[in-house]
Design an enzyme around this catalytic site. Sequence first.
Site, PDB file in Angstrom:
ATOM      1  N   ASN A  77       0.844  -1.206   0.000  1.00  0.00           N
ATOM      2  CA  ASN A  77       0.000   0.000   0.000  1.00  0.00           C
ATOM      3  C   ASN A  77       0.871   1.245   0.000  1.00  0.00           C
ATOM      4  OD1 ASN A  77      -2.338   1.677   0.354  1.00  0.00           O
ATOM      5  ND2 ASN A  77      -1.817   1.820   2.515  1.00  0.00           N
ATOM      6  N   GLU A  78       1.158   1.784   1.197  1.00  0.00           N
ATOM      7  CA  GLU A  78       1.964   3.013   1.246  1.00  0.00           C
ATOM      8  C   GLU A  78       3.357   2.673   1.750  1.00  0.00           C
ATOM      9  OE1 GLU A  78      -0.220   5.856   3.606  1.00  0.00           O
ATOM     10  OE2 GLU A  78      -1.235   6.645   1.832  1.00  0.00           O
TER      11      GLU A  78
HETATM   12  O1  AHR Z   1      -7.594   6.454   3.592  1.00  0.00           O
HETATM   13  C1  AHR Z   1      -7.094   6.403   4.888  1.00  0.00           C
HETATM   14  C2  AHR Z   1      -5.622   6.022   4.915  1.00  0.00           C
HETATM   15  O2  AHR Z   1      -4.868   6.994   4.280  1.00  0.00           O
HETATM   16  C3  AHR Z   1      -5.273   4.761   4.181  1.00  0.00           C
HETATM   17  O3  AHR Z   1      -5.463   3.645   4.958  1.00  0.00           O
HETATM   18  C4  AHR Z   1      -3.828   4.942   3.881  1.00  0.00           C
HETATM   19  O4  AHR Z   1      -3.426   4.245   2.747  1.00  0.00           O
HETATM   20  C5  AHR Z   1      -3.678   6.444   3.772  1.00  0.00           C
HETATM   21  O5  AHR Z   1      -2.618   6.899   4.498  1.00  0.00           O
END
Ligand code: AHR
Length: 660
Positions: free
Chosen positions: A378-379
């Site tokens: 993800n991030e």
């Molecule tokens: O959308 C909320 C959060 O924001 C998500 O879980 C993450 O990927 C981002 O930092």
Amino acid sequence: MIYSRTFLNALFIAIACHSGAQPTTLLTVNVDKPVAEVQPTMWGIFFEDINFAADGGLYAELVKNRSFEFDVPLMAWNEEGTDRFGMNNESGFTTILNRGATSDTNPRFARVTSNSEGSYSLTNTGFYGMGIKKGLSYALSMYIRPHDGNVYVRAELVDDQQRVIGSATIRTDDREWKRYQASITATETIKKASLKLTFIGKGSIDIDIVSLFPPDTWKNKPGGLRADLVQLLYDMKPGFLRFPGGCIVEGRDLSQRYQWKNTVGDVNDRPLLINRWNTEFRHRPTPDYFQTFGLGFYEYFELAEDLGAAPLPILSCGIACQFNTAEVVPMDQIDPYVQDALDLIEFANGDVTTKWGRLRKDMGHPAPFNLTMLGVGNEQWGPQYIERYIVFERAIKSKYPHIKIISGTGPFPDGELFDYATSELSALHAEIIDEHYYRPPLWFFENATRYDHYDRKGPKIFAGEYAAQSVAIASPENKNTWRCALSEAAFMTGLERNADVVHLASYAPLFGHAGRWQWTPDLIWFDNLSSYGTANYYVQKLFSTNAGTHVISVLNGTEKVAGQNNLYASGVWDDNRREVILKIVNANETPHTLMVKVSSKNRLDSQATATVLAGDLNAVNSFQMPTAIKPAESTVEVRRKSIQVQLPPSSLIVIKIKTM
Ligand code: AHR
């Protein structure tokens, strides 16, 4: 001449023969020479179980902590007829037992001892109450094993004054564990009802997996999803459905990462996991936030199919949330993570003779789910991510060359982490990269040109999470204002203009539970009985229901319309509807006259439709005024392939012109 007016605050669209002293802009639209294709995936949905979006939200289960597996086993259950310490228990008491090694997915159950004729009860308070509707019959089920004596259960729906609004009786007829079912018809509509189980007789019984579902789920599926919430998604006609997140993919540590294999098969065998948003924000603690995975990967694929959206799962790449523990799996132990990705593809697409394809069939869906894309991480950021991404990419491509892989650029849309990721991923010829923009509205206006000069040979873009933040990232003061939504619309004209490189985009997060959210702003807000789309929702919907098939050029002279005179515009041609569709943002707080000249070899219909979203920049939709900002439609005359419209202050207008 004005053809119709149904518009907020006396704003209007008109065929203006004379524009008076208002500023006027002339746009030319070239329909005959499309400049790019619009991917069918262009406008999609991001789903994450944050803000009680799954348990307590989309997943329609009304009982919280149904299996007594929360870290506090009687959380959400109130006892009556005993004291808190279990000393004064003439009426009855509950003991939590653990099956231990015999069940690692559902180890605990409750043993209820009743000493009286109905003075001891356990009441489940649901997700801040249960939304119950008059006249509907609710499906109650629970596993019971008599232990000794003779005890039966009276189940009652009660309102917040403890008044009974429906009941059923469950008597056992077996000495072993057995699932008992009953139906409770509600006599009232109550937003915060509870389920009260009163134990009658002398003796003890074991109970587990106490469940209550409404009958009016999406497509009336038993144990299904909340219909009003799915309907809001369905109405968007989304191109894809991203799932399960978001940071929830990563987990606070690796043991808490999202593991799809724990979310399929019998719903009662899916092991509970703490929700990583449970403890994330000190200012919004939700100690009762866990994941039952009742909405797991099978239900997700089915939902995507129902919505007509391409599934887009995002999987752990072996790195836990880098804002939390940043735990990474050593490279020589990464295989199970990669195997999970390969197995998910088999679960979605594999023949029913394969291990995971067979499970899909056994769960009720022999046909494949047509998975074509998969996200790795993800991030994540830094060299650890790139190193792990390479391993995933190789393994997936060598077995499934047609699967498109989405890689990530981290949490920010610029800066060192972003630059590092984009340069590494470009060098690796990554197919699609996921960018996240949680920024102030001004950033969105200023970034309407972000992709105008993007390397056309570089990776394609997935604008995977974005939302204008009215105060600051994840500030609890953020609001879904019209200003934020308008800035997103301006930015989205830039995404659309660059649809040759931007292949997917989704607002985030999707849902917010009115009482127990952790993160705001959100696209859709709900409570136990109702839900509404924000101004941002209507922007998303206007784009996704008017996605078109080809980008066409919209010019002011020779210039793109990306901020000059505070106007933003993009255009598409829709091959199926034979329509020209223009999206125009007037970011001025004053009206603006727009003349549009359409160059097309085809004849144009004599009337166009104009759908307007506008309002006070600080306006928000709410439970009290769910459509304070909502689209209003009117017609506009088309003369000699030209139209003239007056853009209301601070507005988004979508103009559709049919061709003959
Ligand atoms: O959308 C909320 C959060 O924001 C998500 O879980 C993450 O990927 C981002 O930092």
